[in-house]
Design a protein around this motif. Structure first.
Motif, PDB file in Angstrom:
ATOM      1  N   ASP A  83       0.862  -1.178   0.000  1.00  0.00           N
ATOM      2  CA  ASP A  83       0.000   0.000   0.000  1.00  0.00           C
ATOM      3  C   ASP A  83       0.900   1.230   0.000  1.00  0.00           C
ATOM      4  N   PHE A  84       0.656   2.141  -0.924  1.00  0.00           N
ATOM      5  CA  PHE A  84       1.434   3.364  -1.021  1.00  0.00           C
ATOM      6  C   PHE A  84       0.648   4.535  -0.433  1.00  0.00           C
ATOM      7  N   ASP A  85       1.392   5.550   0.038  1.00  0.00           N
ATOM      8  CA  ASP A  85       0.754   6.744   0.571  1.00  0.00           C
ATOM      9  C   ASP A  85       0.153   7.616  -0.530  1.00  0.00           C
ATOM     10  N   GLU A  86       0.702   7.527  -1.729  1.00  0.00           N
ATOM     11  CA  GLU A  86       0.183   8.318  -2.839  1.00  0.00           C
ATOM     12  C   GLU A  86      -0.402   7.409  -3.909  1.00  0.00           C
ATOM     13  N   ARG A  87      -1.235   8.011  -4.767  1.00  0.00           N
ATOM     14  CA  ARG A  87      -1.835   7.252  -5.872  1.00  0.00           C
ATOM     15  C   ARG A  87      -0.989   7.418  -7.111  1.00  0.00           C
ATOM     16  N   PHE A  88      -0.896   6.355  -7.880  1.00  0.00           N
ATOM     17  CA  PHE A  88      -0.145   6.381  -9.128  1.00  0.00           C
ATOM     18  C   PHE A  88      -1.119   6.230 -10.290  1.00  0.00           C
ATOM     19  N   ARG A  89      -1.061   7.176 -11.207  1.00  0.00           N
ATOM     20  CA  ARG A  89      -1.895   7.110 -12.405  1.00  0.00           C
ATOM     21  C   ARG A  89      -1.052   6.712 -13.617  1.00  0.00           C
ATOM     22  N   ASN A  90       0.221   7.006 -13.554  1.00  0.00           N
ATOM     23  CA  ASN A  90       1.148   6.666 -14.628  1.00  0.00           C
ATOM     24  C   ASN A  90       1.713   5.271 -14.359  1.00  0.00           C
ATOM     25  N   HIS A  91       1.573   4.372 -15.319  1.00  0.00           N
ATOM     26  CA  HIS A  91       1.992   2.974 -15.136  1.00  0.00           C
ATOM     27  C   HIS A  91       3.497   2.865 -14.879  1.00  0.00           C
ATOM     28  N   LYS A  92       4.314   3.636 -15.613  1.00  0.00           N
ATOM     29  CA  LYS A  92       5.773   3.568 -15.420  1.00  0.00           C
ATOM     30  C   LYS A  92       6.175   3.981 -14.011  1.00  0.00           C
ATOM     31  N   GLU A  93       5.589   5.068 -13.516  1.00  0.00           N
ATOM     32  CA  GLU A  93       5.890   5.523 -12.152  1.00  0.00           C
ATOM     33  C   GLU A  93       5.444   4.489 -11.122  1.00  0.00           C
ATOM     34  N   TYR A  94       4.322   3.868 -11.372  1.00  0.00           N
ATOM     35  CA  TYR A  94       3.787   2.850 -10.477  1.00  0.00           C
ATOM     36  C   TYR A  94       4.737   1.649 -10.395  1.00  0.00           C
ATOM     37  N   VAL A  95       5.200   1.180 -11.547  1.00  0.00           N
ATOM     38  CA  VAL A  95       6.120   0.047 -11.599  1.00  0.00           C
ATOM     39  C   VAL A  95       7.430   0.388 -10.894  1.00  0.00           C
ATOM     40  N   LEU A  96       7.948   1.589 -11.130  1.00  0.00           N
ATOM     41  CA  LEU A  96       9.193   2.007 -10.465  1.00  0.00           C
ATOM     42  C   LEU A  96       9.016   2.084  -8.950  1.00  0.00           C
ATOM     43  N   ALA A  97       7.871   2.557  -8.498  1.00  0.00           N
ATOM     44  CA  ALA A  97       7.602   2.615  -7.058  1.00  0.00           C
ATOM     45  C   ALA A  97       7.541   1.214  -6.449  1.00  0.00           C
ATOM     46  N   ILE A  98       6.938   0.268  -7.167  1.00  0.00           N
ATOM     47  CA  ILE A  98       6.873  -1.117  -6.682  1.00  0.00           C
ATOM     48  C   ILE A  98       8.284  -1.698  -6.587  1.00  0.00           C
ATOM     49  N   GLN A  99       9.080  -1.495  -7.639  1.00  0.00           N
ATOM     50  CA  GLN A  99      10.458  -1.998  -7.628  1.00  0.00           C
ATOM     51  C   GLN A  99      11.250  -1.409  -6.462  1.00  0.00           C
ATOM     52  N   LYS A 100      11.143  -0.111  -6.273  1.00  0.00           N
ATOM     53  CA  LYS A 100      11.890   0.554  -5.203  1.00  0.00           C
ATOM     54  C   LYS A 100      11.468   0.035  -3.830  1.00  0.00           C
ATOM     55  N   GLU A 101      10.170  -0.118  -3.627  1.00  0.00           N
ATOM     56  CA  GLU A 101       9.666  -0.615  -2.339  1.00  0.00           C
ATOM     57  C   GLU A 101      10.171  -2.029  -2.052  1.00  0.00           C
ATOM     58  N   LEU A 102      10.128  -2.891  -3.058  1.00  0.00           N
ATOM     59  CA  LEU A 102      10.594  -4.269  -2.861  1.00  0.00           C
ATOM     60  C   LEU A 102      12.108  -4.315  -2.641  1.00  0.00           C
ATOM     61  N   GLU A 103      12.864  -3.492  -3.359  1.00  0.00           N
ATOM     62  CA  GLU A 103      14.316  -3.445  -3.160  1.00  0.00           C
ATOM     63  C   GLU A 103      14.657  -2.920  -1.773  1.00  0.00           C
ATOM     64  N   ASN A 104      13.882  -1.972  -1.267  1.00  0.00           N
ATOM     65  CA  ASN A 104      14.093  -1.467   0.094  1.00  0.00           C
ATOM     66  C   ASN A 104      13.828  -2.550   1.138  1.00  0.00           C
ATOM     67  N   LYS A 105      12.983  -3.505   0.804  1.00  0.00           N
ATOM     68  CA  LYS A 105      12.700  -4.620   1.719  1.00  0.00           C
ATOM     69  C   LYS A 105      13.701  -5.758   1.554  1.00  0.00           C
ATOM     70  N   GLY A 106      14.674  -5.600   0.634  1.00  0.00           N
ATOM     71  CA  GLY A 106      15.730  -6.597   0.486  1.00  0.00           C
ATOM     72  C   GLY A 106      15.499  -7.637  -0.588  1.00  0.00           C
ATOM     73  N   HIS A 107      14.543  -7.428  -1.467  1.00  0.00           N
ATOM     74  CA  HIS A 107      14.263  -8.378  -2.538  1.00  0.00           C
ATOM     75  C   HIS A 107      15.046  -8.009  -3.802  1.00  0.00           C
ATOM     76  N   LYS A 108      15.372  -9.019  -4.605  1.00  0.00           N
ATOM     77  CA  LYS A 108      15.931  -8.797  -5.937  1.00  0.00           C
ATOM     78  C   LYS A 108      14.760  -8.742  -6.901  1.00  0.00           C
ATOM     79  N   VAL A 109      14.635  -7.621  -7.630  1.00  0.00           N
ATOM     80  CA  VAL A 109      13.439  -7.385  -8.438  1.00  0.00           C
ATOM     81  C   VAL A 109      13.815  -6.969  -9.852  1.00  0.00           C
ATOM     82  N   SER A 110      13.072  -7.497 -10.815  1.00  0.00           N
ATOM     83  CA  SER A 110      13.154  -6.974 -12.177  1.00  0.00           C
ATOM     84  C   SER A 110      11.749  -7.018 -12.772  1.00  0.00           C
ATOM     85  N   TYR A 111      11.435  -5.997 -13.556  1.00  0.00           N
ATOM     86  CA  TYR A 111      10.131  -5.929 -14.216  1.00  0.00           C
ATOM     87  C   TYR A 111      10.272  -6.501 -15.614  1.00  0.00           C
TER      88      TYR A 111
END
Length: 97
Positions: free
Chosen positions: A32-60
């Motif tokens: 769950d994010f504090d802000e809403r994402f309307r742009n798909h690219k920004e949304y995907v980047l936010a998901i990647q960043k959040e998962l990487e901050n939690k220690g996961h290896k991520v690629s879209y």
């Protein structure tokens, strides 16, 4: 008596349906994010960043597919009214082969 039983069963069924739709299942990840994402690219980047901050290896991989820690996931977006305001929930569902 039977009427009360049916009401309890209905309420319990709706509760489990809501939890199932919101991604509370084994192996699923929810974000769950504090802000809403309307742009798909920004949304995907936010998901990647959040998962990487939690220690996961991520690629879209494109087409709503992520590769996280060696497993494939498809991401699902849910919009729900929670507490008077909209909530944008990201559910990452493991792909079963």
């Amino acid at each position: 008596m039977w009427t009360y039983l049916w009401v309890v069963v209905l309420i319990a069924g709706l509760f489990f349906l809501f939890n199932w739709l919101m991604g509370y299942r084994k192996g699923h990840m929810q974000i769950d994010f504090d802000e809403r994402f309307r742009n798909h690219k920004e949304y995907v980047l936010a998901i990647q960043k959040e998962l990487e901050n939690k220690g996961h290896k991520v690629s879209y991989e494109g087409n709503y597919k992520f590769y996280i820690d060696g497993r494939s996931y498809v991401f699902i977006e849910r919009n729900v009214n929670m507490g008077g305001g909209p909530l944008q929930r990201t559910i990452l569902k493991p792909v079963k082969w």
